[in-house]
Design an enzyme around this catalytic site. Structure first.
Site, PDB file in Angstrom:
ATOM      1  N   ASP A  49      -5.282   1.842   4.457  1.00  0.00           N
ATOM      2  CA  ASP A  49      -5.025   0.458   4.867  1.00  0.00           C
ATOM      3  C   ASP A  49      -4.372   0.445   6.242  1.00  0.00           C
ATOM      4  OD1 ASP A  49      -2.800   1.695   3.797  1.00  0.00           O
ATOM      5  OD2 ASP A  49      -2.046  -0.057   2.753  1.00  0.00           O
ATOM      6  N   PHE A 102       6.081  -5.373  10.721  1.00  0.00           N
ATOM      7  CA  PHE A 102       5.667  -5.281   9.325  1.00  0.00           C
ATOM      8  C   PHE A 102       4.632  -6.345   8.978  1.00  0.00           C
ATOM      9  CE2 PHE A 102       6.142  -5.792   4.727  1.00  0.00           C
ATOM     10  CZ  PHE A 102       6.087  -4.473   4.333  1.00  0.00           C
ATOM     11  N   ASP A 125       1.371  -4.806   0.668  1.00  0.00           N
ATOM     12  CA  ASP A 125       2.413  -5.563  -0.025  1.00  0.00           C
ATOM     13  C   ASP A 125       3.755  -5.523   0.690  1.00  0.00           C
ATOM     14  OD1 ASP A 125       2.973  -2.773  -0.582  1.00  0.00           O
ATOM     15  OD2 ASP A 125       4.334  -3.485  -2.143  1.00  0.00           O
ATOM     16  N   ASP A 140       0.893   4.147  10.141  1.00  0.00           N
ATOM     17  CA  ASP A 140       2.106   3.681  10.818  1.00  0.00           C
ATOM     18  C   ASP A 140       2.688   4.855  11.617  1.00  0.00           C
ATOM     19  OD1 ASP A 140       4.535   2.488  11.447  1.00  0.00           O
ATOM     20  OD2 ASP A 140       5.239   2.290   9.408  1.00  0.00           O
TER      21      ASP A 140
HETATM   22  P1  5GP Z   1       2.963   6.222   7.612  1.00  0.00           P
HETATM   23  O1  5GP Z   1       3.122   7.378   6.668  1.00  0.00           O
HETATM   24  O2  5GP Z   1       1.785   6.324   8.547  1.00  0.00           O
HETATM   25  O3  5GP Z   1       4.252   5.937   8.348  1.00  0.00           O
HETATM   26  O4  5GP Z   1       2.777   4.928   6.731  1.00  0.00           O
HETATM   27  C1  5GP Z   1       1.666   4.743   5.963  1.00  0.00           C
HETATM   28  C2  5GP Z   1       1.964   3.882   4.757  1.00  0.00           C
HETATM   29  O5  5GP Z   1       3.123   3.073   4.940  1.00  0.00           O
HETATM   30  C3  5GP Z   1       0.822   2.918   4.552  1.00  0.00           C
HETATM   31  O6  5GP Z   1      -0.176   3.467   3.729  1.00  0.00           O
HETATM   32  C4  5GP Z   1       1.520   1.732   3.918  1.00  0.00           C
HETATM   33  O7  5GP Z   1       1.597   1.912   2.530  1.00  0.00           O
HETATM   34  C5  5GP Z   1       2.915   1.764   4.498  1.00  0.00           C
HETATM   35  N1  5GP Z   1       3.092   0.829   5.631  1.00  0.00           N
HETATM   36  C6  5GP Z   1       3.255   1.140   6.933  1.00  0.00           C
HETATM   37  N2  5GP Z   1       3.399   0.041   7.701  1.00  0.00           N
HETATM   38  C7  5GP Z   1       3.303  -1.007   6.851  1.00  0.00           C
HETATM   39  C8  5GP Z   1       3.339  -2.432   7.051  1.00  0.00           C
HETATM   40  O8  5GP Z   1       3.495  -2.984   8.157  1.00  0.00           O
HETATM   41  N3  5GP Z   1       3.184  -3.189   5.931  1.00  0.00           N
HETATM   42  C9  5GP Z   1       3.013  -2.659   4.685  1.00  0.00           C
HETATM   43  N4  5GP Z   1       2.879  -3.502   3.681  1.00  0.00           N
HETATM   44  N5  5GP Z   1       2.962  -1.326   4.476  1.00  0.00           N
HETATM   45  C10 5GP Z   1       3.112  -0.512   5.541  1.00  0.00           C
END
Ligand code: 5GP
Length: 177
Positions: free
Chosen positions: A103, A155, A162, A106
């Site tokens: 999805d 965010f 969610d 980040d």
């Molecule tokens: P990463 O490991 O790349 O930092 O983050 C990935 C996961 O963090 C995503 O699969 C998601 O579940 C969550 N995440 C990161 N940014 C957001 C955001 O802006 N909104 C939401 N709802 N989830 C996020």
């Protein structure tokens, strides 16, 4: 409904339904062209990617398989840093053309921890398709191969994403105010 409330936070509309659907069609067209004559295995990372995976999959015209796994690294609005696999990968990926469906990427931490587990099983190729990419937030550099939208480091909720369990059912994507 431009402004909505989820739990204690207000969110403003950021990506309308039509833009999301249009972009997903374009991503599917690229994948259809790149994988013509092949039979890729899509691995969708739950929970957040369920809507993206379903909509993208409907637009694929190539032979394709899909499997779902669950990793958790996010609680509330801040990453906890713990990557936990709670539903494992049951399909053999040795020699397969694999495309991960996310999805949102980040910091890159989730995939940074998970990709070695996949490469260890020697897929023929491994690519990443993500609907959203917060490229400004990168801590663990990754280059997703298919990106729907590069978004600012704010965010977001909706379309599968969610905020503490709520907001996944929204057809649009909203940004925190
Ligand atoms: P990463 O490991 O790349 O930092 O983050 C990935 C996961 O963090 C995503 O699969 C998601 O579940 C969550 N995440 C990161 N940014 C957001 C955001 O802006 N909104 C939401 N709802 N989830 C996020």
């Amino acid at each position: 409904m431009p402004v909505i409330k989820v739990h204690d936070k207000s969110f403003d509309i950021y990506l309308p339904e039509e833009s999301i659907q249009q972009r997903i069609k374009e991503m599917a067209a690229l994948i259809n062209a790149d994988y013509a004559g092949k039979k890729p295995l899509f691995i969708a990372i739950l929970n957040g990617s369920f809507m993206f995976a379903a909509d993208l999959f409907k637009h694929l015209t190539i032979d394709a398989e899909i499997s779902f796994i669950k990793l958790a690294s996010y609680k509330g609005m801040k990453s906890t840093g713990n990557v936990v696999t709670s539903i494992g990968l049951e399909v053999d990926i040795f020699g397969r053309e694999v495309i991960i469906l996310e999805d949102i990427v980040d910091t890159g931490k989730t995939l940074h921890h998970f990709l070695p587990k996949l490469t260890h099983q020697q897929p023929l190729s491994l690519k990443i398709a993500t609907l959203l990419h917060k490229s400004e937030a990168t801590v663990f550099p990754l280059n997703p191969d298919y990106v729907g939208f590069d978004i600012p480091n704010k965010f977001v909720v909706g379309y599968g994403l969610d905020y503490d369990g709520l907001g996944r059912n929204l057809k649009e994507i909203y940004q925190v105010i």
